[in-house]
Write an enzyme that holds these catalytic residues in place. Sequence first.
Site, PDB file in Angstrom:
ATOM      1  CB  ALA A 141      44.228  51.286  31.255  1.00  0.00           C
ATOM      2  CB  ALA A 142      41.285  55.443  34.389  1.00  0.00           C
ATOM      3  N   GLY A 143      44.345  56.099  34.255  1.00  0.00           N
ATOM      4  CA  GLY A 143      45.429  57.073  34.344  1.00  0.00           C
ATOM      5  C   GLY A 143      46.312  57.049  33.105  1.00  0.00           C
ATOM      6  CG  ASP A 144      48.478  53.622  32.191  1.00  0.00           C
ATOM      7  OD1 ASP A 144      49.258  54.329  32.852  1.00  0.00           O
ATOM      8  OD2 ASP A 144      48.303  52.410  32.401  1.00  0.00           O
TER       9      ASP A 144
END
Length: 307
Positions: free
Chosen positions: A257-260
């Site tokens: 979920a890094a991009g989120d």
Amino acid sequence: MKNRSKSIVVVGSINTDMTIKAEWLPRPGETILGGRFFTAQGGKGANQAVAAARLGAPVGMIAKVGCDALGNASVASLAHEGIDTTGIISDSVNPSGVAMILIDAQGENVIAVASGSNMALTAAEVAEKKEMLASADIVLMQLEIPIPAIVEAAREAKRGGATVILNPAPAPKEPLPAELLSLVDILIPNQTEAELICGVAVTDAQSARQAAEQIAAMGVGIVVITMGSKGVFTFDATTGQSEMIVAERVQAVDSTAAGDCFCGALAVALGRGDALAEAVRFANRAAAISVTRRGAQPSLPYLKELQ
């Protein structure tokens, strides 16, 4: 002193993530034994909503879930985070979305998604939530719901004077509608997504600027290209200014979920009045924390961890 963060409405997906962590990612036909299994709340839309809520913004969500145990659990989890769930629609036909995630020992992942009710969200249903969109200061979206629903949300957001932020992920298979791009104030693609949108391969700051300029020519005001370990490239079409902002260095455990996390944090920082570069640095720090933890929403940090 910073202004209090403005209200954010996220229009997007809700999934349940089912994850196996193994030593390596299997090749076609290969079975790997000994992995660890866990479930967590996910979906790009829900992840971004939770990220923003944990970082202090008032958040509402427009989405669609099935009339099933997974959907009920997802909505309850979002409500527990303090998110306004009145914009979430129940789907009596399609099941709730599910993501199957494999993660290797280095934290890299592969993901397959059964979208279910997410892809049943219609433009008409979004239009019914126009009061919620009209009350937002920022509307944040991704591409795990149908494009007509995204375009309608952008239209309503602009009518209400909101800032429209689009994270074009997963990478679009078809060109994004010209109308949608003209309604977007801030676009947050990664290198692959930027190339698919404009045709320029992004490998360094120079090519990132080329890509950003071409995307800006489509009507986007600010382009923020995430480039992994190379950092984040920003371009403001109004001023012509660009900057490469270095990435935080951490030992990744799970990048799911890094991009989120980055998108939600960027929306929060911009909403409270941070300049673009300062907001990107804040979002970088939040995302760097998230990759050191397992799971999508369980990995998302709270504001106190960044202060």
